[in-house]
Design an enzyme around this catalytic site. Structure first.
Site, short mmCIF file in Angstrom:
data_model
loop_
_atom_site.label_atom_id
_atom_site.label_comp_id
_atom_site.label_asym_id
_atom_site.label_seq_id
_atom_site.Cartn_x
_atom_site.Cartn_y
_atom_site.Cartn_z
N GLY A 45 0.77 -1.24 0.00
CA GLY A 45 0.00 0.00 0.00
C GLY A 45 0.80 1.29 0.00
N GLU A 99 3.75 4.24 5.63
CA GLU A 99 2.54 3.41 5.64
C GLU A 99 1.43 4.14 4.89
OE1 GLU A 99 1.09 0.77 5.59
OE2 GLU A 99 0.54 0.01 7.58
N ASP A 100 0.54 3.37 4.26
CA ASP A 100 -0.58 4.00 3.53
C ASP A 100 -1.60 4.58 4.51
OD1 ASP A 100 -1.44 1.48 4.38
OD2 ASP A 100 -2.17 0.82 2.42
N ASP A 103 -4.99 2.45 10.91
CA ASP A 103 -6.40 2.20 11.22
C ASP A 103 -6.48 1.80 12.70
OD1 ASP A 103 -9.13 1.72 10.65
OD2 ASP A 103 -8.75 -0.35 10.10
N LYS A 131 -6.85 7.12 10.52
CA LYS A 131 -8.24 7.01 11.01
C LYS A 131 -8.17 6.93 12.53
CE LYS A 131 -10.39 4.13 7.40
NZ LYS A 131 -10.88 2.75 7.16
N ASP A 159 -6.06 -0.67 -1.16
CA ASP A 159 -6.80 -1.67 -1.93
C ASP A 159 -8.05 -2.15 -1.21
OD1 ASP A 159 -5.22 -3.15 0.12
OD2 ASP A 159 -6.10 -4.90 -0.86
N ARG A 165 -5.48 -0.17 -6.25
CA ARG A 165 -4.26 0.49 -5.76
C ARG A 165 -3.75 1.54 -6.73
NH1 ARG A 165 -2.37 -2.43 -1.31
NH2 ARG A 165 -2.59 -4.69 -1.40
#
Ligand code: IMP
Ligand code: MG
Length: 178
Positions: A45, A99-100, A103, A131, A159, A165
């Site tokens: 990611g 990092e993408d 969460d 998030k 993704d 992606r």
């Protein structure tokens, strides 16, 4: 816009602009760093974000990648495995993890622990998206591109079951697609 996308949340132009700012901040922070600086992308990611970000980093860095599996579909399985490790020793190295999205925080927590265990001098985290409302463990990104609400997003590396992606923006996935 892709047909499975409900709306575009962050445009390509916004991402590029933010990468310029983050690249500048990181260049200032690690200017005259006494140790090697290694940017570690979390596959897959982080690829588009890392590619954009490092273009705006003006100091000497090296790059490497690590792959951890944790997600199948939209929910965490809570079980994170390292499936591709770093190529070289990171003793006496300052790491910047790319990092993408953060969460629950479980992935990045585990990866930070692993990198310190391998002898990294220092580990900082840069995430394109955060998030915050979903966090279940005590871990924070040191640099965040954009804070987002609790919606499932795709594109710019993110993704859903390995798709989307390659979208050049971050969008919200339509509910009927998962
Ligand atoms: P965490 O361990 O719960 O923080 O999860 C981090 C990983 O979950 C990220 O690297 C993503 O692969 C995935 N993930 C979390 N939220 C999303 C999302 O909204 N879209 C796509 N992937 C997500
Ligand atoms: Mg992922």
């Amino acid at each position: 816009m892709h047909q499975d996308c409900k709306k575009i949340l962050i445009s390509e132009q916004q991402i590029v602009e933010r990468c310029k700012q983050l690249g500048q901040k990181l260049s200032e922070k690690y200017q005259n760093n006494p140790r090697k600086v290694l940017f570690v992308g979390i596959l897959k990611g982080s690829i588009p974000f890392m590619a954009e970000l490092i273009k705006h980093v003006s100091i000497d860095i090296e790059i490497d990648f690590i792959a951890a599996s944790s997600y199948s579909g939209t929910e965490s399985l809570g079980d994170i495995k390292i499936i591709k490790d770093l190529d070289c020793s990171i003793i006496d190295t300052d790491i910047v993890v790319i990092e993408d999205i953060i969460d629950t925080g479980l992935t990045i927590k585990k990866i930070k622990e692993l990198l310190y265990h391998k002898g990294a001098s220092n580990v900082k985290v840069v995430a394109l998206l955060n998030k915050q409302s979903r966090r279940i463990c005590d871990v924070q990104a040191d640099y965040v591109g954009f804070e987002i609400e609790n919606e499932f997003v795709i594109g710019f590396g993110l993704d859903f079951n390995q798709r989307y992606r390659n979208l050049p923006y971050v969008g919200v996935l339509k509910e009927e697609c998962y």
